[in-house]
Motif scaffolding. Sequence first.
Motif, PDB file in Angstrom:
ATOM      1  N   TRP B 186       0.610  -0.993   0.156  1.00  0.00           N
ATOM      2  CA  TRP B 186      -0.381   0.083   0.042  1.00  0.00           C
ATOM      3  C   TRP B 186       1.157   1.068   0.061  1.00  0.00           C
ATOM      4  CZ3 TRP B 186      -5.076   0.199   3.310  1.00  0.00           C
ATOM      5  CH2 TRP B 186      -6.136  -1.434   2.605  1.00  0.00           C
ATOM      6  N   GLU B 187       1.725   1.299   0.773  1.00  0.00           N
ATOM      7  CA  GLU B 187       2.317   1.804   1.113  1.00  0.00           C
ATOM      8  C   GLU B 187       3.149   2.802  -0.613  1.00  0.00           C
ATOM      9  OE1 GLU B 187       3.852   4.857   2.733  1.00  0.00           O
ATOM     10  OE2 GLU B 187       2.121   3.815   3.935  1.00  0.00           O
ATOM     11  N   LYS B 190       1.389   4.360  -2.728  1.00  0.00           N
ATOM     12  CA  LYS B 190       0.609   5.350  -2.438  1.00  0.00           C
ATOM     13  C   LYS B 190       1.441   6.008  -3.200  1.00  0.00           C
ATOM     14  CE  LYS B 190      -1.008   7.665   1.171  1.00  0.00           C
ATOM     15  NZ  LYS B 190      -1.883   7.727   2.649  1.00  0.00           N
ATOM     16  N   ASN B 194       0.786   9.077  -6.575  1.00  0.00           N
ATOM     17  CA  ASN B 194       1.341  10.196  -6.703  1.00  0.00           C
ATOM     18  C   ASN B 194       1.975  10.595  -7.891  1.00  0.00           C
ATOM     19  OD1 ASN B 194      -0.919  11.805  -4.726  1.00  0.00           O
ATOM     20  ND2 ASN B 194       0.408   9.992  -2.976  1.00  0.00           N
ATOM     21  N   TYR B 251      -7.097   5.695   3.175  1.00  0.00           N
ATOM     22  CA  TYR B 251      -6.328   5.319   2.574  1.00  0.00           C
ATOM     23  C   TYR B 251      -7.048   5.456   0.693  1.00  0.00           C
ATOM     24  CZ  TYR B 251      -3.004   2.675   0.116  1.00  0.00           C
ATOM     25  OH  TYR B 251      -1.956   2.460  -1.097  1.00  0.00           O
ATOM     26  N   LEU B 255      -5.511   8.699  -1.073  1.00  0.00           N
ATOM     27  CA  LEU B 255      -5.388   8.460  -2.270  1.00  0.00           C
ATOM     28  C   LEU B 255      -6.433  10.202  -3.244  1.00  0.00           C
ATOM     29  CD1 LEU B 255      -4.266   5.099  -2.843  1.00  0.00           C
ATOM     30  CD2 LEU B 255      -3.064   7.004  -2.416  1.00  0.00           C
TER      31      LEU B 255
END
Lengths: 246, 438
Positions: B186-187, B190, B194, B251, B255
Amino acid sequence: MISTSLQTFRETMAFPPTWIPASPQWVNFAEAMKSGPFLLFARNSLIITFSIIVMQLAIMIPAAYAFAKYRFKGKSFLFGLVLLAFMIPHQVTFIPVYLMLAEWGVIKTLLPQIIPFMSNAFGIFLLRQYFMQLPEEMIEAARIDNASEFAIMWRIMAPLSKPALATIALFSFVSHWNDYFWPLVMTDSASVRPLTIGIAMLRETEGISNWHIIMAGNVVLVLPILIVYFICSKQIVKAFVYSGIK
Amino acid sequence: MSRKSKRFLTAAALLIGLSAGLLAGCSGNGSGEEAGGTSDADQPKEGKTTIQFWHSLGGKNGEYMDALIQRFNESQDGITVVGTFQGGYDETVTKLQQAISAGTAPDVSMVERAYVQLFADSEVLEDLKPYLESSGMSEDLFTEGLMGHSYFNDQLVSLPLNRSTPILHVNKTLLDEKGLSIPKTWEEMKTVANALVVKENGEFKRYGLSMPYDTWYPIAMISQADGRFFNDEGTSIGFYDNGAGEKVFRYLKDLQATGALYYPPAQDSGNIVNQMFLEGRVAMMFQSTGVIGSLLGSVDFDYETAFLPQDVKFATPTGGANVVMLEGSKNKEAAWEFIRFMMEDPNGAQQFILDSGYLPFTTKMVESEPMQALWEKEPNRKVAYDQLQYAVDTNKHVAWPEVMHEFFSAIEAIMYDNEDIPATLDTFKKEAERILAE
């Protein structure tokens, strides 16, 4: 729709959208027609819609005549019932109707798509309003000439209300020709299904659909409606003009 | 005189017509209670048994299914299978429900896996275990991750057929331009999502990630965050108290706020995200394996698939439909013969899966030569199968269809209306508990 029906798969997916296909893909139509028994579907659609319209007219004209020009006990109550039928959506009735027809053993015929629509409450309502506008004197004159009630109805009232009848018939034609929900829930086998379900079969359940093929199917589906509309449009405009004056 | 009598007749006819209609309506209502039973008008021709098979596959997949049925009909003499398209998954469920009570149900049907419990609970599905054993097959032959919805009260009520799973679809060209690698957590997701955002004049020209409006993806993420959709007892939801739900939606909202996530409008969301992905307006998407085939045929960039990124762990729900045998079938042996053919014969579901791109579901299919050859040629397809080792379906409950509607409302409230996350989930939890208690 017509443009998409002539595009290639890549063209349908392009951004910005393609307006005029590079070379018209007539094969899309062949592909759409090939994917199922479309002739059979078209035949079913025709039989269903035309029997519905014929029966509706046969029932609607006497009913509307009675409601418009007769006085009898319980008339407003009965008319109320008709309006009530007009207000009940299909989604409420389809299960009981299906169960009933399954019990009669007619699910594998075209009847389940015809019988429930034999009377058209909206049509009765519209036609009654139209009949009420026709002057009483005409009917009385006919009666003096010894015309039977039946003759008055068919030879005087009906021809005079052609615009209204054309409107109702066209609405009825469009809604039954395009109907998807009712035929889907009322039929279990391909042999009694109309065109709309054939078109729905072109869609992918999961994944990306071939829109060019689907649109080709849609063009075929819509064509008869356009033809009927062009034939009836004069009458319909008349109907609206008439009702506007009143 | 005659006029009067005619009036009377007209009125009487109307009255009779109307009341007959009403009566017919009423009696129709009452008569539908006898359950089960296939009354078949298509009686055997020349001593052949006819099996009715309902499915939900249209388009190309429908043609592949028709081909499968034809292969079966040609493979033997005793049985004719008639396959009929019954609309999408939900429409097929409605049709089955009404047909079962009217006694016009088919012998074999395709049922979307999440609805299997609903039918099993009404005891209208045949237990397939004895049939499996009589054919010398065992449940171990099937891919475990796809059998989640097959059991009900110790009975084997369905077998996998056209199964799919969500995976990450990546526009590798866009990632390479920025020197990014495919996110695994997930990190990383992200950061990568982005980094891919393009914003011009206050307008997003490109988003990092997208997914269709569906419960599938939030459920996947809930499992990845170590939550469960329903708790083990099936009395409440399993992602509120442990904070998994809040984590997932927080989360997603983070986003969404930076343009890293494009959350599509509900109507036709699947088509919208596919389209945007093809046009390079989103760089990555969560989407079903079902689109791999069409994407491969229409992308003009380097296209790859990958596992859904992990949070605490890797996890993925499964989708697609199973095949069931109706308990009311009068030709169960023949019905089983058809199911067995699909499960076992290389000309059965194996060929259908090779054609359509659904997931193989038996070890035999996976190890078969054509499947291995296909994976060699299109490694993107293998990723989905490999991900199945993490398959877990936590939304298994008889009341799922009803709870699903509430969950959709919660998703809408959070993703579209920016409602407070804990408050929305709290409302959803209460609503779900009420439904589950019924």
